[in-house]
Design an enzyme around this catalytic site. Structure first.
Site, PDB file in Angstrom:
ATOM      1  N   TYR A 104       0.812  -1.208   0.000  1.00 28.20           N
ATOM      2  CA  TYR A 104       0.000   0.000   0.000  1.00 28.20           C
ATOM      3  C   TYR A 104       0.850   1.265   0.000  1.00 28.20           C
ATOM      4  O   TYR A 104       0.452   2.276  -0.560  1.00 28.20           O
ATOM      5  CB  TYR A 104      -0.910   0.026   1.242  1.00 28.20           C
ATOM      6  CG  TYR A 104      -2.192  -0.736   1.100  1.00 28.20           C
ATOM      7  CD1 TYR A 104      -2.194  -2.094   0.825  1.00 28.20           C
ATOM      8  CD2 TYR A 104      -3.416  -0.096   1.257  1.00 28.20           C
ATOM      9  CE1 TYR A 104      -3.376  -2.797   0.715  1.00 28.20           C
ATOM     10  CE2 TYR A 104      -4.608  -0.786   1.145  1.00 28.20           C
ATOM     11  CZ  TYR A 104      -4.579  -2.139   0.868  1.00 28.20           C
ATOM     12  OH  TYR A 104      -5.752  -2.830   0.763  1.00 28.20           O
ATOM     13  N   LYS A 127       3.265 -15.825   3.673  1.00 30.60           N
ATOM     14  CA  LYS A 127       3.445 -16.506   2.378  1.00 30.60           C
ATOM     15  C   LYS A 127       4.944 -16.698   2.178  1.00 30.60           C
ATOM     16  O   LYS A 127       5.521 -16.259   1.168  1.00 30.60           O
ATOM     17  CB  LYS A 127       2.805 -15.641   1.274  1.00 30.60           C
ATOM     18  CG  LYS A 127       2.744 -16.293  -0.103  1.00 30.60           C
ATOM     19  CD  LYS A 127       1.733 -17.406  -0.224  1.00 30.60           C
ATOM     20  CE  LYS A 127       1.833 -18.073  -1.578  1.00 30.60           C
ATOM     21  NZ  LYS A 127       0.960 -19.258  -1.706  1.00 30.60           N
ATOM     22  N   ASP A 162      -3.042 -18.471   1.801  1.00 33.21           N
ATOM     23  CA  ASP A 162      -4.068 -19.134   0.976  1.00 33.21           C
ATOM     24  C   ASP A 162      -4.770 -20.232   1.778  1.00 33.21           C
ATOM     25  O   ASP A 162      -5.998 -20.388   1.715  1.00 33.21           O
ATOM     26  CB  ASP A 162      -3.468 -19.666  -0.348  1.00 33.21           C
ATOM     27  CG  ASP A 162      -2.149 -20.419  -0.174  1.00 33.21           C
ATOM     28  OD1 ASP A 162      -1.592 -20.428   0.942  1.00 33.21           O
ATOM     29  OD2 ASP A 162      -1.664 -21.006  -1.172  1.00 33.21           O
ATOM     30  N   ASP A 182      -6.260  -6.927   4.281  1.00 27.75           N
ATOM     31  CA  ASP A 182      -7.372  -6.340   3.528  1.00 27.75           C
ATOM     32  C   ASP A 182      -8.267  -7.458   2.990  1.00 27.75           C
ATOM     33  O   ASP A 182      -9.493  -7.422   3.126  1.00 27.75           O
ATOM     34  CB  ASP A 182      -6.823  -5.496   2.370  1.00 27.75           C
ATOM     35  CG  ASP A 182      -7.944  -4.883   1.548  1.00 27.75           C
ATOM     36  OD1 ASP A 182      -8.901  -4.369   2.158  1.00 27.75           O
ATOM     37  OD2 ASP A 182      -7.876  -4.947   0.309  1.00 27.75           O
TER      38      ASP A 182
HETATM   39  C1  IPM Z   1     -10.274  -1.376   3.871  1.00 27.77           C
HETATM   40  C2  IPM Z   1     -10.553  -0.821   2.523  1.00 27.77           C
HETATM   41  C3  IPM Z   1      -9.400   0.079   2.103  1.00 27.77           C
HETATM   42  C4  IPM Z   1      -8.136  -0.762   2.102  1.00 27.77           C
HETATM   43  C5  IPM Z   1      -9.611   0.786   0.758  1.00 27.77           C
HETATM   44  C6  IPM Z   1     -10.855   1.619   0.753  1.00 27.77           C
HETATM   45  C7  IPM Z   1      -8.397   1.595   0.348  1.00 27.77           C
HETATM   46  O1  IPM Z   1     -10.767  -1.838   1.609  1.00 27.77           O
HETATM   47  O2  IPM Z   1     -10.155  -0.572   4.820  1.00 27.77           O
HETATM   48  O3  IPM Z   1     -10.182  -2.598   4.002  1.00 27.77           O
HETATM   49  O4  IPM Z   1      -7.834  -1.422   1.107  1.00 27.77           O
HETATM   50  O5  IPM Z   1      -7.440  -0.761   3.108  1.00 27.77           O
HETATM   51 MG    MG Z   2     -10.769  -3.740   2.451  1.00 27.19          MG
END
Ligand code: IPM
Ligand code: MG
Length: 363
Positions: A146, A196, A228, A252
């Site tokens: 990210y 992983k 996984d 996520d």
């Molecule tokens: C979450 C959301 C966010 C992320 C998005 C909106 C950027 O999916 O908080 O899980 O990927 O972290």
């Molecule tokens: Mg999310």
């Protein structure tokens, strides 16, 4: 009387309507007379961009800086609407990730909880759910893919390419891993480390740090599970998990799967904890398709406000009361449109009615 300032970032889509329910609930807690909440609403997300050209405007930054804690709704628009916003100002990249970065909210707690009495919400069979689901997913929130360097370009052969970097240093891993051990110590003393390492070197380092921490916390039984495989076990045997820890991207994905096994992402609150300031938000998105219809499930939003009381404002009892009040609404046979009804006879509540009942349950 205690007094707290809360920055309120309602956001886009269903954000404002579910935030209104969280506010109702906070006002109901206030009525008990022990605490006063100063709510400071601020523009955030696509709505803010169309208002003033920035999805995390300076005014909002100031309000968040000054607040004790931040309560956030949801952000984002549909595919076509999003394209009207320059890529770097689109609400995820322009507002949400900068919010996480600014307050260094590295520890994301996502409780995946379904009491046995509500097991019928889950798509999993009763014998798989057993006594209900109770998992705490802990996701690293400010590192990994990210936030790594990104590059987009055209290579020597004229092809478009992209490169994104997955980077962690040991300190970033250690602090989230220590958070997970501390959480495991307060719960069943079982920790599932999700990785992983058969492919990713980032997971090899991650696992080394987990093993070092495990030596410091011999009371906790650690299980290492490939990401996984973890996805499969979540469906086949969620009861094996208690606390799970994982890097940003894995978290996520698996936390959305957590919402899936509960029956709806509308049941997934979250806490984003930083060293000095924390913020709270539902794990789900802004659901533009149902925005403004008063049909969204406000549980994840109200649950996030409860987590805020528990984790940032030292009000665990009130947080438990809120969660109980929500369960009581369901136990009385009511649902929201995202959930299956208890006995085939839908007693459907609107977003606002659900909030009213939870607030009334707190009197
Ligand atoms: C979450 C959301 C966010 C992320 C998005 C909106 C950027 O999916 O908080 O899980 O990927 O972290
Ligand atoms: Mg999310």
């Amino acid at each position: 009387m205690k007094k707290y300032t809360i920055a309120v970032l309602a956001g886009d889509g269903i954000g404002p309507e579910i935030m209104a329910q969280a506010v109702k609930v906070l006002r109901a807690i206030e009525k008990r007379g022990a605490v006063k909440f100063e709510l400071a609403p601020a523009p955030f997300g696509a709505a803010a961009y169309f208002e003033c050209g920035k999805s995390f405007p300076a005014e909002t930054v100031n309000i968040c800086d000054a607040a004790d804690v931040i309560l956030k709704g949801t952000i984002g628009l549909g595919h076509e609407e999003t394209k009207k916003i320059p890529v770097d100002e689109q609400p995820e990249r322009g507002a949400l990730l900068p919010l996480r970065k600014r307050y260094n909210t590295y520890a994301n707690f996502r409780p995946v909880v379904l009491p046995k009495s509500l097991a019928h919400f889950s798509p999993l069979r009763p014998e798989v759910i057993g006594g209900g689901i109770d998992i705490m997913m802990i996701r690293e929130l400010v590192g990994g893919l990210y936030f790594g360097d990104k590059e987009r370009g055209v290579d020597a052969d004229g092809r478009r390419f992209v490169r994104e970097t997955l980077e962690y240093n040991e300190e970033q891993v250690r602090r989230i891993v220590e958070t997970a051990f501390a959480t495991a110590l307060q719960r069943k003393k079982i920790l599932h480390n999700i990785h992983k390492s058969n492919v990713l070197k980032s997971s090899v380092l991650w696992n080394e740090v987990v093993d070092e921490a495990a030596a410091r916390h011999p009371q906790v039984k650690v299980h290492h599970v490939l990401v996984d495989a973890a996805a499969t076990y979540l469906c086949l045997d969620p009861g094996r998990f208690d606390v799970m820890v994982m890097e940003n991207m894995f978290g996520d994905i698996l936390s959305d799967q957590g919402g899936g096994i509960l029956g709806s992402l509308g049941l997934m609150p979250s806490a984003c904890i930083g060293p000095e300031k924390s913020y709270y938000e539902p794990s789900h998105g802004s659901a533009p398709d149902i925005a403004g219809k008063n049909t969204a499930n406000p549980c994840a939003m109200i649950g996030s406000a409860a987590l805020m009381l528990e984790m940032s404002l030292d009000m665990k009892k009130e947080a438990d009361d809120i969660r109980r009040a929500m369960q009581k609404v369901f136990a009385a046979g009511f649902t929201t449109p995202d959930l299956p009804p208890l006995d085939g006879k839908p007693k459907m509540l609107s977003t606002g009615e659900f909030g009213d009942r939870v607030a009334a349950g707190l009197d």
